[in-house]
Design an enzyme around this catalytic site. Structure first.
Site, PDB file in Angstrom:
ATOM      1  N   GLN A 109       0.839  -1.197   0.000  1.00 12.09           N
ATOM      2  CA  GLN A 109       0.000   0.000   0.000  1.00 12.09           C
ATOM      3  C   GLN A 109       0.874   1.247   0.000  1.00 12.09           C
ATOM      4  O   GLN A 109       0.379   2.361  -0.057  1.00 12.09           O
ATOM      5  CB  GLN A 109      -0.872   0.014   1.258  1.00 12.09           C
ATOM      6  CG  GLN A 109      -1.808  -1.175   1.388  1.00 12.09           C
ATOM      7  CD  GLN A 109      -2.346  -1.292   2.818  1.00 12.09           C
ATOM      8  OE1 GLN A 109      -3.392  -0.769   3.149  1.00 12.09           O
ATOM      9  NE2 GLN A 109      -1.606  -1.981   3.673  1.00 12.09           N
ATOM     10  N   ASN A 110       2.187   1.049   0.108  1.00 13.35           N
ATOM     11  CA  ASN A 110       3.084   2.192   0.301  1.00 13.35           C
ATOM     12  C   ASN A 110       3.349   2.920  -1.003  1.00 13.35           C
ATOM     13  O   ASN A 110       3.355   2.326  -2.083  1.00 13.35           O
ATOM     14  CB  ASN A 110       4.391   1.735   0.935  1.00 13.35           C
ATOM     15  CG  ASN A 110       4.166   1.192   2.328  1.00 13.35           C
ATOM     16  OD1 ASN A 110       3.088   1.372   2.892  1.00 13.35           O
ATOM     17  ND2 ASN A 110       5.150   0.505   2.878  1.00 13.35           N
ATOM     18  N   ASP A 112       6.116   4.932  -1.332  1.00 14.97           N
ATOM     19  CA  ASP A 112       7.464   5.495  -1.156  1.00 14.97           C
ATOM     20  C   ASP A 112       8.550   4.829  -1.995  1.00 14.97           C
ATOM     21  O   ASP A 112       9.708   5.262  -1.961  1.00 14.97           O
ATOM     22  CB  ASP A 112       7.864   5.460   0.332  1.00 14.97           C
ATOM     23  CG  ASP A 112       7.778   4.049   0.942  1.00 14.97           C
ATOM     24  OD1 ASP A 112       7.951   3.053   0.212  1.00 14.97           O
ATOM     25  OD2 ASP A 112       7.527   3.966   2.169  1.00 14.97           O
ATOM     26  N   HIS A 127      -1.591   1.706  -4.051  1.00 10.95           N
ATOM     27  CA  HIS A 127      -1.990   3.099  -3.818  1.00 10.95           C
ATOM     28  C   HIS A 127      -1.129   4.095  -4.587  1.00 10.95           C
ATOM     29  O   HIS A 127      -1.054   5.269  -4.214  1.00 10.95           O
ATOM     30  CB  HIS A 127      -1.976   3.412  -2.306  1.00 10.95           C
ATOM     31  CG  HIS A 127      -3.085   2.728  -1.559  1.00 10.95           C
ATOM     32  ND1 HIS A 127      -3.093   2.567  -0.185  1.00 10.95           N
ATOM     33  CD2 HIS A 127      -4.247   2.172  -2.001  1.00 10.95           C
ATOM     34  CE1 HIS A 127      -4.205   1.946   0.175  1.00 10.95           C
ATOM     35  NE2 HIS A 127      -4.923   1.682  -0.898  1.00 10.95           N
ATOM     36  N   THR A 196       0.850  -2.975   8.730  1.00 15.28           N
ATOM     37  CA  THR A 196      -0.386  -2.324   8.274  1.00 15.28           C
ATOM     38  C   THR A 196      -1.461  -2.462   9.337  1.00 15.28           C
ATOM     39  O   THR A 196      -1.553  -3.493  10.006  1.00 15.28           O
ATOM     40  CB  THR A 196      -0.881  -2.896   6.930  1.00 15.28           C
ATOM     41  OG1 THR A 196      -2.101  -2.225   6.570  1.00 15.28           O
ATOM     42  CG2 THR A 196      -1.126  -4.397   6.972  1.00 15.28           C
ATOM     43  N   PRO A 222       4.274  -4.547  15.814  1.00 16.84           N
ATOM     44  CA  PRO A 222       4.409  -4.473  17.275  1.00 16.84           C
ATOM     45  C   PRO A 222       3.065  -4.304  17.983  1.00 16.84           C
ATOM     46  O   PRO A 222       2.982  -4.547  19.196  1.00 16.84           O
ATOM     47  CB  PRO A 222       5.303  -3.248  17.510  1.00 16.84           C
ATOM     48  CG  PRO A 222       5.569  -2.629  16.193  1.00 16.84           C
ATOM     49  CD  PRO A 222       4.930  -3.436  15.115  1.00 16.84           C
TER      50      PRO A 222
HETATM   51  C1  BJW Z   1       4.965  -1.147  12.445  1.00 14.03           C
HETATM   52  C2  BJW Z   1       6.127  -0.495  12.787  1.00 14.03           C
HETATM   53  C3  BJW Z   1       7.306  -1.210  12.595  1.00 14.03           C
HETATM   54  C4  BJW Z   1       4.551   0.876  13.159  1.00 14.03           C
HETATM   55  N1  BJW Z   1       7.252  -2.451  12.119  1.00 14.03           N
HETATM   56  N2  BJW Z   1       4.942  -2.377  11.972  1.00 14.03           N
HETATM   57  C5  BJW Z   1     -15.150  -0.836   3.230  1.00 14.03           C
HETATM   58  C6  BJW Z   1     -15.407  -0.583   4.550  1.00 14.03           C
HETATM   59  C7  BJW Z   1     -15.213   0.707   5.091  1.00 14.03           C
HETATM   60  C8  BJW Z   1     -14.767   1.748   4.293  1.00 14.03           C
HETATM   61  C9  BJW Z   1     -14.508   1.495   2.983  1.00 14.03           C
HETATM   62  C10 BJW Z   1     -14.705   0.227   2.466  1.00 14.03           C
HETATM   63  N3  BJW Z   1     -14.363   0.247   1.156  1.00 14.03           N
HETATM   64  C11 BJW Z   1     -13.945   1.501   0.848  1.00 14.03           C
HETATM   65  C12 BJW Z   1     -14.028   2.291   1.937  1.00 14.03           C
HETATM   66  C13 BJW Z   1     -13.654   3.735   1.998  1.00 14.03           C
HETATM   67  C14 BJW Z   1     -12.165   3.973   2.119  1.00 14.03           C
HETATM   68  C15 BJW Z   1     -11.691   3.299   3.383  1.00 14.03           C
HETATM   69  O1  BJW Z   1     -11.122   2.232   3.385  1.00 14.03           O
HETATM   70  N4  BJW Z   1     -11.878   3.944   4.518  1.00 14.03           N
HETATM   71  C16 BJW Z   1     -11.462   3.380   5.818  1.00 14.03           C
HETATM   72  C17 BJW Z   1     -10.389   4.262   6.425  1.00 14.03           C
HETATM   73  C18 BJW Z   1     -12.670   3.242   6.673  1.00 14.03           C
HETATM   74  N5  BJW Z   1     -11.454   3.489   0.942  1.00 14.03           N
HETATM   75  C19 BJW Z   1     -11.295   4.242  -0.147  1.00 14.03           C
HETATM   76  O2  BJW Z   1     -11.746   5.369  -0.234  1.00 14.03           O
HETATM   77  C20 BJW Z   1     -10.519   3.623  -1.284  1.00 14.03           C
HETATM   78  N6  BJW Z   1     -11.222   3.796  -2.516  1.00 14.03           N
HETATM   79  C21 BJW Z   1     -12.425   3.266  -2.736  1.00 14.03           C
HETATM   80  O3  BJW Z   1     -12.944   2.536  -1.945  1.00 14.03           O
HETATM   81  O4  BJW Z   1     -12.959   3.592  -3.934  1.00 14.03           O
HETATM   82  C22 BJW Z   1     -14.273   3.152  -4.226  1.00 14.03           C
HETATM   83  C23 BJW Z   1     -14.616   3.601  -5.613  1.00 14.03           C
HETATM   84  C24 BJW Z   1     -15.266   2.723  -6.427  1.00 14.03           C
HETATM   85  C25 BJW Z   1     -15.556   3.102  -7.731  1.00 14.03           C
HETATM   86  C26 BJW Z   1     -15.212   4.381  -8.159  1.00 14.03           C
HETATM   87  C27 BJW Z   1     -14.572   5.252  -7.338  1.00 14.03           C
HETATM   88  C28 BJW Z   1     -14.263   4.859  -6.038  1.00 14.03           C
HETATM   89  C29 BJW Z   1      -9.183   4.334  -1.492  1.00 14.03           C
HETATM   90  C30 BJW Z   1      -8.301   4.232  -0.304  1.00 14.03           C
HETATM   91  C31 BJW Z   1      -7.018   5.035  -0.550  1.00 14.03           C
HETATM   92  C32 BJW Z   1      -6.228   5.143   0.732  1.00 14.03           C
HETATM   93  N7  BJW Z   1      -5.212   6.080   0.574  1.00 14.03           N
HETATM   94  C33 BJW Z   1      -4.306   6.333   1.708  1.00 14.03           C
HETATM   95  C34 BJW Z   1      -3.736   7.750   1.635  1.00 14.03           C
HETATM   96  C35 BJW Z   1      -3.065   8.060   0.342  1.00 14.03           C
HETATM   97  C36 BJW Z   1      -2.688   9.485   0.297  1.00 14.03           C
HETATM   98  C37 BJW Z   1      -1.584   9.831   1.254  1.00 14.03           C
HETATM   99  O5  BJW Z   1      -0.582   9.125   1.332  1.00 14.03           O
HETATM  100  O6  BJW Z   1      -1.739  10.831   1.915  1.00 14.03           O
HETATM  101  O7  BJW Z   1      -3.294   5.325   1.697  1.00 14.03           O
HETATM  102  S1  BJW Z   1      -5.019   6.198   3.301  1.00 14.03           S
HETATM  103  C38 BJW Z   1      -3.578   5.583   4.077  1.00 14.03           C
HETATM  104  O8  BJW Z   1      -3.975   4.323   4.668  1.00 14.03           O
HETATM  105  C39 BJW Z   1      -2.584   5.264   2.944  1.00 14.03           C
HETATM  106  C40 BJW Z   1      -2.186   3.840   3.299  1.00 14.03           C
HETATM  107  O9  BJW Z   1      -1.706   3.168   2.150  1.00 14.03           O
HETATM  108  C41 BJW Z   1      -3.430   3.258   3.888  1.00 14.03           C
HETATM  109  C42 BJW Z   1      -3.194   2.086   4.767  1.00 14.03           C
HETATM  110  O10 BJW Z   1      -2.485   2.471   5.907  1.00 14.03           O
HETATM  111  P1  BJW Z   1      -1.389   1.497   6.499  1.00 14.03           P
HETATM  112  O11 BJW Z   1      -0.311   1.285   5.528  1.00 14.03           O
HETATM  113  O12 BJW Z   1      -2.047   0.323   7.054  1.00 14.03           O
HETATM  114  O13 BJW Z   1      -0.759   2.430   7.661  1.00 14.03           O
HETATM  115  P2  BJW Z   1      -1.332   2.723   9.129  1.00 14.03           P
HETATM  116  O14 BJW Z   1      -0.700   3.980   9.558  1.00 14.03           O
HETATM  117  O15 BJW Z   1      -2.795   2.624   9.174  1.00 14.03           O
HETATM  118  O16 BJW Z   1      -0.770   1.526  10.006  1.00 14.03           O
HETATM  119  C43 BJW Z   1       0.626   1.391  10.247  1.00 14.03           C
HETATM  120  C44 BJW Z   1       0.837   0.097  11.011  1.00 14.03           C
HETATM  121  O17 BJW Z   1       2.229  -0.100  11.142  1.00 14.03           O
HETATM  122  C45 BJW Z   1       0.281   0.099  12.436  1.00 14.03           C
HETATM  123  O18 BJW Z   1      -0.471  -1.103  12.635  1.00 14.03           O
HETATM  124  C46 BJW Z   1       1.517   0.104  13.338  1.00 14.03           C
HETATM  125  O19 BJW Z   1       1.341  -0.639  14.564  1.00 14.03           O
HETATM  126  C47 BJW Z   1       2.506  -0.559  12.443  1.00 14.03           C
HETATM  127  N8  BJW Z   1       3.893  -0.242  12.727  1.00 14.03           N
HETATM  128  N9  BJW Z   1       5.776   0.783  13.258  1.00 14.03           N
HETATM  129  C48 BJW Z   1       6.023  -2.988  11.825  1.00 14.03           C
HETATM  130  N10 BJW Z   1       8.485  -0.633  12.924  1.00 14.03           N
END
Ligand code: BJW
Length: 252
Positions: A109-110, A112, A127, A196, A222
């Site tokens: 999902q990154n 970077d 993403h 994630t 963690p």
């Molecule tokens: C460590 C560590 C170490 C720390 N070692 N671990 C179903 C249900 C509910 C909602 C929805 C659904 N389907 C769709 C939705 C809506 C929405 C969504 O999911 N919302 C939820 C938040 C509720 N999804 C969307 O809008 C998506 N699009 C879509 O559904 O389109 C429909 C459509 C259909 C037809 C036409 C048009 C549209 C798009 C989602 C895009 C997400 N984009 C982002 C931001 C990008 C921009 C930016 O960078 O600013 O992407 S959101 C953000 O979250 C980013 C990430 O890729 C994504 C996931 O986050 P990730 O990677 O999991 O990070 P964190 O911070 O959440 O977690 C980090 C983890 O690391 C933690 O657990 C820590 O403990 C751990 N950690 N240090 C290992 N050293």
């Protein structure tokens, strides 16, 4: 189940027993490279910034200068970051899979590109990528220099405003990447889920597909996450420490 040394050994056993390995990564794998995560603690971006004001097409349409300047700040952070031992271990796992006739898919999902810079050759980017910018209306990718932009929003030669080449909330994921990721997830027999929260869909659906198909799910994180209850093995340790240990044990 979460005791790191024992869980690392178990994770390695499951990976050695698998013929098809998928890896699904999120922001946590880059945390030890200095790239902030989104959720969790005071360090997460969304604890300091409102995603609805920054990470949607509506936010860009409202204030393209502010939104593009924020993303350029993050682009500069990413350009300065270096892959860490977690990224490098996954590249080594890809090599081991290739050498032993196993299939290997790395889904991230990154945005970077640290996996590729750490040596991974085939990466499914769900993403997009923050290093690529494209026309706001045309969607055409326009090469940009690494230096910070001189004005915001940056523009193409014809004056079209540029946006970051990432997927914002409410936008569809790139369809070829999503199909490839879902196929790899539904057919793997072990999935390594790293860094994630498993909170963002449809990407997090990859974990559900692997789990639903009966694959062993190994979570490296963690903290507890929304996916933890699907994990066969929980490795409660940072990725830059756990992944090199797991991969060393896999390779024997
Ligand atoms: C460590 C560590 C170490 C720390 N070692 N671990 C179903 C249900 C509910 C909602 C929805 C659904 N389907 C769709 C939705 C809506 C929405 C969504 O999911 N919302 C939820 C938040 C509720 N999804 C969307 O809008 C998506 N699009 C879509 O559904 O389109 C429909 C459509 C259909 C037809 C036409 C048009 C549209 C798009 C989602 C895009 C997400 N984009 C982002 C931001 C990008 C921009 C930016 O960078 O600013 O992407 S959101 C953000 O979250 C980013 C990430 O890729 C994504 C996931 O986050 P990730 O990677 O999991 O990070 P964190 O911070 O959440 O977690 C980090 C983890 O690391 C933690 O657990 C820590 O403990 C751990 N950690 N240090 C290992 N050293």
């Amino acid at each position: 189940m979460g005791e790191p040394d024992a869980s690392i050994a178990r994770a390695a056993d499951f990976l050695r027993g698998a013929r098809r390995i998928a890896v699904f990564t999120g922001a946590g794998i880059s945390a030890e490279s200095g790239v902030p995560t989104f959720r969790g603690g005071d360090e997460g971006l969304w604890s300091r910034y409102d995603p609805m004001q920054l990470a949607t097409p509506e936010a860009y349409a409202r204030d393209p200068a502010m939104v593009s300047e924020w993303y350029d700040w993050r682009r500069q952070l990413i350009l300065k970051a270096r892959p860490n031992p977690g990224h490098e271990a996954l590249a080594a796992l890809e090599d081991w899979c290739e050498g032993t006739g196993r299939s290997f898919d790395l889904i991230t999902q990154n945005i970077d590109r640290l996996h590729q810079r750490g040596g991974s050759r085939r990466v499914i980017e769900l993403h997009g990528c923050l290093l690529e910018w494209r026309g706001w209306r045309s969607g055409t990718v326009v090469p940009v220099a690494d230096d910070p932009f001189e004005s915001y929003p940056p523009t193409a030669a014809d004056g079209e405003p540029l946006r970051p080449g990432i997927v914002w909330f409410g936008e569809m994921l790139p369809i070829d990447e999503l199909v490839a990721a879902e196929e790899a997830s539904a057919t793997c027999d072990a999935m390594l889920v790293v860094g994630t929260s498993g909170a963002v869909y449809p990407a997090a659906g990859c974990i559900d597909l692997a789990w639903g198909a009966g694959a062993s799910v190994i979570e490296v994180n963690p903290e507890e996450t929304e996916a933890s209850h699907k994990a066969t093995i929980l490795v409660r340790a940072p990725a830059a420490r756990a992944l090199p240990a797991i991969v060393a044990a896999v390779r024997g």
